[in-house]
Design a protein around this motif. Structure first.
Motif: not given
Length: 308
Positions: A57-78
């Motif tokens: 779990f990462i408690e952060k605002d998407i707009l304040n993240i500079t590097q997102f994790p390397e993944v196979d799937y992105v489910f953008h529910q926010a």
């Protein structure tokens, strides 16, 4: 498989996280606990998976993240939810959380080797329609600022697919309900009023209709979209359970075994008259069909409240 879920502490995101963990995925969840409704509700949504060995779990605002994790799937529910709250000064919050956050994610993952970027869109992009059920090719005329931001975000997904080949799929949710539903949603308010003896406030005369979609069907649609070979498409995800607000109240009253007091008040700006999804395209291309009808869904939901 490794999956990122934005908005993972929300209603849909938390159910999706549980399902992916059950399917053997490693899940990274991002949530910033916006104040649209109490943080405690969202914390409760994910309490059962926080200690799961495959959940981060990462408690952060998407707009304040500079590097997102390397993944196979992105489910953008926010997203910043709510039609009625999207007017006036709060519109800036909707543009930030619904449009700019989506663009930032797409920009980051555009050149990375992800299998699918599944975006949570909304039936609100259609606005008031003249013909039911609503097909994906129906005119897009949002009737609220919220709908405008969801359409803009969906258009961004299409643009990144067309220009960069980002494997996006957009799912247009039609009024999702079930356990953990947001406290501002109609079925939630009606069910609690029925059980607690409160007065139900209905906007308008109650003749307006909605296509209600049970949460397990929406989670299933996300998995189908992610695992399919389909990219660059948008799909209606409805429950096939179009019902008027008045009939819904009667159904909830019957399930709860209590009469309900109803107070009709003025129609709210941004509320559309009717929604009803044509899911033919989703059925043909990703194999989606709703399994939970409104009667069974309401029963499941009311029972979940009773046993909380």
């Amino acid at each position: 498989m490794k999956s990122l879920i934005t908005g993972c502490a929300g209603f849909i995101g938390s159910h999706l996280a549980e399902k992916l963990l059950q399917e053997g995925h490693k899940v990274i969840g991002i949530d910033c606990f916006t104040d649209y409704y109490p943080r405690s509700i969202k914390e409760n949504n994910i309490k059962n998976i926080l200690d799961h060995e495959n959940f981060t779990f990462i408690e952060k605002d998407i707009l304040n993240i500079t590097q997102f994790p390397e993944v196979d799937y992105v489910f953008h529910q926010a997203a910043q939810a709510g039609v009625r709250a999207s007017w006036g000064k709060t519109f800036e919050t909707y543009t930030l959380n619904n449009i700019l956050a989506t663009q930032k994610l797409l920009e980051y993952y555009k050149n990375r080797n992800i299998r699918k970027f599944v975006f949570a869109s909304s039936s609100s992009i259609y606005g008031n329609v003249n013909k039911l059920p609503i097909h994906e090719e129906a005119p897009k005329s949002p009737f609220s600022p919220y709908g405008v931001t969801k359409l803009a975000a969906e258009d961004l997904c299409s643009l990144y697919y067309m220009n960069y080949g980002t494997p996006t799929v957009s799912l247009r949710y039609f009024t999702v309900y079930g356990p953990r539903q947001r406290p501002d949603m109609g079925i939630n308010k009606f069910a609690h009023a029925a059980l607690d003896g409160g007065v139900i406030k209905v906007y308008g005369d109650g003749s307006q209709t909605r296509d209600f979609t049970y949460i397990s069907d929406v989670v299933w649609a996300n998995l189908l979209a992610a695992e399919s070979d389909v990219v660059g498409e948008s799909f209606n995800i409805g429950g096939g359970s179009r019902i008027s607000v008045n009939d819904l109240i009667g159904l909830i009253s019957g399930v709860a075994g209590k009469d309900m007091q109803v107070k009709y008040i003025e129609v709210q700006k941004g509320d559309v008259l009717d929604t009803y999804a044509d899911v033919t395209k989703a059925k043909k291309m990703i194999g989606y069909m709703p399994w939970v009808g409104i009667e069974d869904g309401v029963k499941k939901y009311v029972e979940s409240i009773i046993h909380q």
